[in-house]
Design a protein around this motif. Structure first.
Motif, PDB file in Angstrom:
ATOM      1  N   MET A   1       0.843  -1.373   0.195  1.00 60.10           N
ATOM      2  CA  MET A   1       0.119   0.200  -0.122  1.00 60.10           C
ATOM      3  C   MET A   1       1.020   1.397   0.024  1.00 60.10           C
ATOM      4  O   MET A   1       1.642   1.364   0.672  1.00 60.10           O
ATOM      5  CB  MET A   1      -0.854   0.044   1.346  1.00 60.10           C
ATOM      6  N   ARG A   2       0.701   2.035  -0.800  1.00 56.55           N
ATOM      7  CA  ARG A   2       1.291   3.389  -0.909  1.00 56.55           C
ATOM      8  C   ARG A   2       0.862   4.416   0.113  1.00 56.55           C
ATOM      9  O   ARG A   2      -0.280   4.302   0.494  1.00 56.55           O
ATOM     10  CB  ARG A   2       1.202   4.156  -2.387  1.00 56.55           C
ATOM     11  N   ASN A   3       1.688   4.939   0.489  1.00 56.82           N
ATOM     12  CA  ASN A   3       1.560   6.169   1.660  1.00 56.82           C
ATOM     13  C   ASN A   3       1.547   7.418   1.251  1.00 56.82           C
ATOM     14  O   ASN A   3       2.901   8.110   1.450  1.00 56.82           O
ATOM     15  CB  ASN A   3       2.179   5.831   2.927  1.00 56.82           C
ATOM     16  N   PRO A   4       0.712   8.215   0.771  1.00 57.58           N
ATOM     17  CA  PRO A   4       0.703   9.378   0.176  1.00 57.58           C
ATOM     18  C   PRO A   4       1.089  10.592   1.225  1.00 57.58           C
ATOM     19  O   PRO A   4       1.528  11.817   0.890  1.00 57.58           O
ATOM     20  CB  PRO A   4      -0.531   9.782  -0.506  1.00 57.58           C
ATOM     21  N   PHE A   5       0.928  10.350   2.404  1.00 52.94           N
ATOM     22  CA  PHE A   5       1.197  11.142   3.538  1.00 52.94           C
ATOM     23  C   PHE A   5       2.679  11.024   3.959  1.00 52.94           C
ATOM     24  O   PHE A   5       3.148  12.049   5.062  1.00 52.94           O
ATOM     25  CB  PHE A   5       0.361  10.796   4.843  1.00 52.94           C
ATOM     26  N   ARG A   6       3.562  10.405   3.257  1.00 56.14           N
ATOM     27  CA  ARG A   6       4.841  10.365   3.931  1.00 56.14           C
ATOM     28  C   ARG A   6       5.588  11.893   3.504  1.00 56.14           C
ATOM     29  O   ARG A   6       5.282  12.098   2.222  1.00 56.14           O
ATOM     30  CB  ARG A   6       5.583   9.118   3.319  1.00 56.14           C
ATOM     31  N   PRO A   7       6.431  12.173   4.258  1.00 59.18           N
ATOM     32  CA  PRO A   7       6.936  13.429   3.973  1.00 59.18           C
ATOM     33  C   PRO A   7       7.930  13.465   2.597  1.00 59.18           C
ATOM     34  O   PRO A   7       7.921  14.287   1.983  1.00 59.18           O
ATOM     35  CB  PRO A   7       8.004  13.634   5.097  1.00 59.18           C
ATOM     36  N   SER A   8       8.418  12.534   2.329  1.00 54.47           N
ATOM     37  CA  SER A   8       9.359  12.177   1.118  1.00 54.47           C
ATOM     38  C   SER A   8       8.389  12.485  -0.105  1.00 54.47           C
ATOM     39  O   SER A   8       8.998  12.663  -1.117  1.00 54.47           O
ATOM     40  CB  SER A   8       9.896  11.063   1.283  1.00 54.47           C
ATOM     41  N   TRP A  10       5.659  14.437  -0.548  1.00 56.35           N
ATOM     42  CA  TRP A  10       5.235  15.936  -0.727  1.00 56.35           C
ATOM     43  C   TRP A  10       6.244  17.074  -0.353  1.00 56.35           C
ATOM     44  O   TRP A  10       5.923  18.290  -0.525  1.00 56.35           O
ATOM     45  CB  TRP A  10       3.776  16.107   0.081  1.00 56.35           C
ATOM     46  N   GLY A  11       7.329  16.488   0.404  1.00 55.06           N
ATOM     47  CA  GLY A  11       8.394  17.316   0.637  1.00 55.06           C
ATOM     48  C   GLY A  11       8.003  18.494   1.751  1.00 55.06           C
ATOM     49  O   GLY A  11       7.909  19.616   1.786  1.00 55.06           O
ATOM     50  N   TRP A  12       7.590  17.919   2.987  1.00 51.75           N
ATOM     51  CA  TRP A  12       7.161  18.704   4.046  1.00 51.75           C
ATOM     52  C   TRP A  12       8.437  19.653   4.627  1.00 51.75           C
ATOM     53  O   TRP A  12       9.419  18.852   4.442  1.00 51.75           O
ATOM     54  CB  TRP A  12       6.921  17.894   5.201  1.00 51.75           C
ATOM     55  N   THR A  13       8.240  20.714   4.952  1.00 50.07           N
ATOM     56  CA  THR A  13       9.421  21.602   5.368  1.00 50.07           C
ATOM     57  C   THR A  13       9.873  21.026   6.922  1.00 50.07           C
ATOM     58  O   THR A  13       8.878  21.060   7.795  1.00 50.07           O
ATOM     59  CB  THR A  13       8.914  22.919   5.669  1.00 50.07           C
ATOM     60  N   VAL A  22      -1.343  23.450   9.983  1.00 51.70           N
ATOM     61  CA  VAL A  22      -2.689  23.494   9.923  1.00 51.70           C
ATOM     62  C   VAL A  22      -3.280  24.835  10.381  1.00 51.70           C
ATOM     63  O   VAL A  22      -4.277  25.291   9.645  1.00 51.70           O
ATOM     64  CB  VAL A  22      -3.385  22.541  11.072  1.00 51.70           C
ATOM     65  N   ALA A  23      -2.811  25.611  11.275  1.00 51.60           N
ATOM     66  CA  ALA A  23      -3.138  27.045  11.439  1.00 51.60           C
ATOM     67  C   ALA A  23      -2.927  27.805  10.407  1.00 51.60           C
ATOM     68  O   ALA A  23      -3.775  28.523  10.003  1.00 51.60           O
ATOM     69  CB  ALA A  23      -2.524  27.462  12.673  1.00 51.60           C
ATOM     70  N   ALA A 165      -3.274  20.720   4.852  1.00 50.38           N
ATOM     71  CA  ALA A 165      -2.686  21.046   6.128  1.00 50.38           C
ATOM     72  C   ALA A 165      -1.184  21.539   5.923  1.00 50.38           C
ATOM     73  O   ALA A 165      -0.308  20.985   6.551  1.00 50.38           O
ATOM     74  CB  ALA A 165      -2.671  19.697   7.162  1.00 50.38           C
ATOM     75  N   GLY A 166      -1.141  22.422   4.888  1.00 47.39           N
ATOM     76  CA  GLY A 166       0.213  22.999   4.512  1.00 47.39           C
ATOM     77  C   GLY A 166       1.183  22.094   3.866  1.00 47.39           C
ATOM     78  O   GLY A 166       2.296  22.519   3.151  1.00 47.39           O
ATOM     79  N   VAL A 167       0.603  21.001   3.383  1.00 50.40           N
ATOM     80  CA  VAL A 167       1.481  20.112   2.580  1.00 50.40           C
ATOM     81  C   VAL A 167       0.976  19.893   0.979  1.00 50.40           C
ATOM     82  O   VAL A 167      -0.199  19.786   0.884  1.00 50.40           O
ATOM     83  CB  VAL A 167       1.492  18.532   3.275  1.00 50.40           C
ATOM     84  N   GLU A 168       1.636  20.306  -0.040  1.00 51.43           N
ATOM     85  CA  GLU A 168       1.333  20.033  -1.509  1.00 51.43           C
ATOM     86  C   GLU A 168       1.121  18.791  -1.608  1.00 51.43           C
ATOM     87  O   GLU A 168       1.625  17.787  -1.458  1.00 51.43           O
ATOM     88  CB  GLU A 168       2.419  20.746  -2.073  1.00 51.43           C
ATOM     89  N   ILE A 169      -0.209  18.728  -2.511  1.00 50.96           N
ATOM     90  CA  ILE A 169      -0.599  17.442  -2.929  1.00 50.96           C
ATOM     91  C   ILE A 169      -0.521  17.445  -4.472  1.00 50.96           C
ATOM     92  O   ILE A 169      -1.068  18.348  -5.138  1.00 50.96           O
ATOM     93  CB  ILE A 169      -1.905  17.171  -2.490  1.00 50.96           C
ATOM     94  N   PRO A 170      -0.091  16.530  -5.072  1.00 51.51           N
ATOM     95  CA  PRO A 170      -0.255  16.216  -6.537  1.00 51.51           C
ATOM     96  C   PRO A 170      -1.432  16.202  -7.156  1.00 51.51           C
ATOM     97  O   PRO A 170      -2.349  15.675  -6.530  1.00 51.51           O
ATOM     98  CB  PRO A 170       0.647  15.118  -6.980  1.00 51.51           C
ATOM     99  N   SER A 171      -1.813  16.926  -8.147  1.00 51.56           N
ATOM    100  CA  SER A 171      -3.243  17.174  -8.792  1.00 51.56           C
ATOM    101  C   SER A 171      -3.687  15.812  -9.062  1.00 51.56           C
ATOM    102  O   SER A 171      -4.971  15.750  -8.919  1.00 51.56           O
ATOM    103  CB  SER A 171      -3.014  18.033  -9.778  1.00 51.56           C
TER     104      SER A 171
END
Length: 428
Positions: A1-8, A10-13, A22-23, A165-171
């Protein structure tokens, strides 16, 4: 199962906490930046989703639309040329979410559409052909889309940038179903934001009712001594005894020099009931729902229509736009040539005589076979494939048959029915 929430992915800061993201990216209710949320629920600028849900008609409208859509059966088809073939449901519609079933999944999508004007899904799993097999609906409050840059640039209407939540998601991992969109905008308009004044008026009337009964609203009556002058201390004692008697519904005993006059609620203060009905009627108009279903009032000829006719109008006016939206946006997640349809007829329930009369006519013209009709009544098919034939009954009989409905206790000639003769041997 792929995990799209992994920082790698989407490039979390690094160094930025989830709470800070979130804020910083909490989505406002609509394009006009209606505040979200504010404590004063009676203010139009303070109407939030959680606050609006405290208004009975708003909650009832969302419950009615979400429960109606989520209870409908889904059917999947493949279109090949001029023919249409019914298919088994794909895994996306058998188990679309990690939590709950298909009706829970549709309920979440509908509440996002009804209250927020947008349902935003994230593709969590794909099959070997890269078609989605699981989609999770995101909280629209945490979704932000940049769509106001000049046309053609990144962050424009043609190339929007999505963040959660501040993380870019691929369209390509976003499934977005907007309700009402303006030209050049991707994000749909929220009904609660657009009609904040209507909701706040209903909340204010509801708050008045609560204050009235919680605080007494006005004195229950006058208790006056006509012969003596009563000082403040004695008046307080008498008042407490009177109030205690009123609350316990016990008889009041007093001397000949006392008189008690109860106060009834004034006509002006009773208008909150009318205000609440008006709010319900206006909320019903926003969502295209019959007002009486959520506490409003309906006048005119609609009052005298049959329950079946009212249900048909509810499906056409309120449900059909949502069903078409869901069918089109979810259908593009399937392989080319496949699509889904909601069976809205499942919401229309008629009496048993009318239902079997329809079955009879369907079998008479060959629209349905006996096994299909039995399936509608939750009955097993006939043995040995005896119920698979679609041949219209006049051709199948090869003899005299009355086309309209025939009563078994009277000959067709006595019922004024026209007999049709078909040549024997034309079938089989």
């Amino acid at each position: 199962m792929r995990n799209p929430f992994r920082p790698s992915n989407w490039g979390w800061t690094r160094g930025s906490s989830p709470a800070a993201r979130v804020a910083g990216e909490r989505r406002d209710l609509g394009p006009d930046n209606v505040a979200w949320p504010v404590d004063d629920l009676a203010s139009p600028g303070a109407v939030s989703e959680s606050g609006a849900l405290r208004l009975t008609p708003v909650f009832a409208a969302g419950r009615l639309l979400a429960s109606s859509v989520s209870s409908l059966p889904i059917q999947q088809y493949r279109r090949t040329g001029d023919a249409t073939m019914k298919l088994p449901l794909s895994s996306l519609f058998r188990s679309p979410s990690a939590q709950g079933t298909i009706d829970d999944w549709l309920w979440r999508a509908m509440t996002s559409l009804v209250y927020r004007g947008n349902a935003v899904g994230l593709v969590m799993e794909r099959d070997w052909l890269e078609y989605p097999t699981r989609i999770e609906w995101l909280n629209p409050a945490l979704v932000y889309v940049q769509d106001q840059m000049p046309m053609g640039e990144r962050g424009s209407f043609t190339d929007p940038v999505w963040t959660y939540a501040g993380v870019e998601i691929p369209s390509y991992d976003i499934v977005h179903i907007p309700w009402m969109t303006m030209a050049g905008r991707v994000w749909g308009l929220s009904p609660i934001a657009a009609y904040a004044v209507t909701v706040s008026t209903g909340l204010a009337a509801q708050k008045f009712v609560d204050d009235y009964f919680r605080n007494g609203g006005q004195p229950p009556g006058h208790f006056r001594n006509t012969q003596q002058t009563v000082d403040q201390k004695d008046a307080g004692i008498i008042k407490r005894r009177l109030v205690q008697a009123i609350r316990t519904r016990e008889p009041i005993v007093y001397g000949k020099d006392w008189e008690y006059n109860p106060i009834t609620i004034s006509v002006a203060e009773a208008q909150f009931c009318e205000t609440q009905r008006l709010s319900a009627t206006q909320v019903a108009a926003i969502y295209g729902i019959p007002p009486e279903k959520i506490g409003g009032e309906t006048g005119g000829s609609y009052t005298y229509s049959s329950p079946e006719q009212r249900q048909i109008e509810f499906i056409q006016d309120a449900l059909l736009p949502y069903l078409v939206k869901l069918e089109n946006h979810l259908g593009v997640q399937l392989p080319r040539g496949q699509y889904i349809k909601f069976n809205a007829d499942a919401l229309i329930r008629v009496d048993i005589l009318t239902r079997h009369s329809v079955y009879e006519k369907q079998r008479l013209i060959g629209k349905n076979n006996i096994d299909e009709i039995r399936a509608l009544e939750d009955e097993p098919p006939l043995p040995n494939g005896a119920g698979q034939d679609y041949t219209p009954l006049p051709i199948l009989a090869g003899s005299k048959i009355a086309v309209p409905q025939i009563r078994g206790d009277r000959p067709p000639q006595e019922q004024g029915l026209r007999l049709i003769k078909t040549p024997r041997g034309t079938h089989g």
